[in-house]
Design a protein around this motif. Structure first.
Motif, PDB file in Angstrom:
ATOM      1  N   VAL A  99       0.837  -1.197   0.000  1.00 23.40           N
ATOM      2  CA  VAL A  99       0.000   0.000   0.000  1.00 23.40           C
ATOM      3  C   VAL A  99       0.872   1.247   0.000  1.00 23.40           C
ATOM      4  N   MET A 152       0.706  -0.328  12.961  1.00 28.05           N
ATOM      5  CA  MET A 152       0.033  -0.290  11.677  1.00 28.05           C
ATOM      6  C   MET A 152      -0.472   1.119  11.381  1.00 28.05           C
ATOM      7  N   ARG A 156       0.554   3.354   8.154  1.00 31.61           N
ATOM      8  CA  ARG A 156      -0.484   3.900   7.281  1.00 31.61           C
ATOM      9  C   ARG A 156      -0.288   5.405   7.052  1.00 31.61           C
ATOM     10  N   GLU A 157       0.025   6.135   8.123  1.00 30.94           N
ATOM     11  CA  GLU A 157       0.214   7.583   7.996  1.00 30.94           C
ATOM     12  C   GLU A 157       1.442   7.917   7.152  1.00 30.94           C
ATOM     13  N   ARG A 160       0.602   7.194   3.551  1.00 33.36           N
ATOM     14  CA  ARG A 160      -0.301   8.224   3.022  1.00 33.36           C
ATOM     15  C   ARG A 160       0.474   9.504   2.673  1.00 33.36           C
ATOM     16  N   LEU A 168       0.106  -3.967   4.420  1.00 31.81           N
ATOM     17  CA  LEU A 168      -0.997  -3.895   5.365  1.00 31.81           C
ATOM     18  C   LEU A 168      -2.034  -4.970   5.065  1.00 31.81           C
ATOM     19  N   SER A 172      -7.873  -4.516   6.523  1.00 35.86           N
ATOM     20  CA  SER A 172      -7.867  -3.114   6.947  1.00 35.86           C
ATOM     21  C   SER A 172      -7.903  -2.155   5.776  1.00 35.86           C
ATOM     22  N   VAL A 173      -7.536  -2.630   4.586  1.00 37.43           N
ATOM     23  CA  VAL A 173      -7.495  -1.759   3.411  1.00 37.43           C
ATOM     24  C   VAL A 173      -8.867  -1.685   2.767  1.00 37.43           C
ATOM     25  N   SER A 177     -10.257   1.855  -1.193  1.00 42.64           N
ATOM     26  CA  SER A 177      -9.420   2.585  -0.245  1.00 42.64           C
ATOM     27  C   SER A 177      -9.215   4.043  -0.641  1.00 42.64           C
ATOM     28  N   SER A 180      -9.167   6.830   1.964  1.00 44.98           N
ATOM     29  CA  SER A 180      -8.098   6.832   2.959  1.00 44.98           C
ATOM     30  C   SER A 180      -6.838   7.517   2.453  1.00 44.98           C
ATOM     31  N   LEU A 182      -4.905   6.136   0.327  1.00 47.83           N
ATOM     32  CA  LEU A 182      -3.978   5.045   0.040  1.00 47.83           C
ATOM     33  C   LEU A 182      -4.536   4.179  -1.073  1.00 47.83           C
TER      34      LEU A 182
END
Length: 228
Positions: A99, A152, A156-157, A160, A168, A172-173, A177, A180, A182
């Protein structure tokens, strides 16, 4: 009448007590929340104390009594066999996806864009980011730097923000997506990792521990990835 009321309030055989559950980072942030919610519904007298742990430390933590149950993904770390008495049971797999930001996915010079970012490791013992490193090296001739994101959410941040690529869980994706910031990066490996539950001997898997283990199996099956 008093006995009947007591039985109604506490049915015979209903599991009760506290179970300390350790989980590797990806599982802690994807499945443990559902595990606690489902356990409260099915076994209201069972309490769960969650804890994050590294994959390599799981079997020892169970053997030493620090955890009642451990949930880990990927291969075990170390050359020695699991400590005696530790029972290992296979649970539904966890699929992880590469991701990153939309800018990275849409870059005109893809190799240059990939060479400028880091590989974000959530759990240092997880094999998924090592497979990503191998793919970048073999497909694009890139030797990326690996940075430990710590969680996680942190990975992710950073992904992004365009700082790196994170492996990931598909859980969760989700299939969409876009909201988000992402996206799943094409041309990089998707990996299915084995998930295992560990506890200290079948004769000890009773009461709260047995109840939580049963719910863990159900949660994993309910949340198996649906992404094509």
């Amino acid at each position: 009448m008093v006995d009947e009321m007591a039985t109604a309030l506490n049915p015979p055989g209903e599991p009760e007590g506290r179970a300390t559950v350790g989980a590797s980072a990806l599982l802690l942030e994807t499945r443990v929340g559902s595990l606690i919610k489902e356990s409260r519904y099915r076994y209201p007298r069972v309490q769960i104390s969650p804890r994050q742990l590294s994959i390599g430390a799981a079997a020892t933590a169970v053997r030493d009594g620090e955890l009642d149950l451990a949930l880990v993904h990927g291969d075990f770390i170390g050359n020695e066999a699991d400590p005696p008495g530790v029972v290992v049971e296979r649970l539904p797999d966890l699929e992880v996806l590469p991701v990153g930001s939309f800018a990275l996915a849409e870059a005109v010079d893809r190799r240059a864009a990939l060479a400028a970012v880091k590989v974000l490791a959530v759990d240092p013992d997880c094999a998924s980011h090592q497979l990503l490193v191998t793919a970048l090296r073999e497909i694009h001739g890139i030797a990326p730097q690996v940075i430990e994101a710590g969680s996680m959410g942190g990975a992710r941040e950073l992904a992004r923000a365009g700082y790196g690529i994170a492996m990931l869980p598909a859980e969760s994706v989700g299939p969409d997506s876009g909201g988000s910031g992402l996206t799943v990066l094409p041309g990089l490996p998707r990996v299915r990792l084995g998930v295992r539950a560990m506890w200290l001997g079948r004769e000890m898997a009773v009461g709260a521990v047995s109840a939580v283990r049963d719910v863990a199996v159900r949660v994993g099956r309910d949340r198996e990835p649906q992404i094509a």
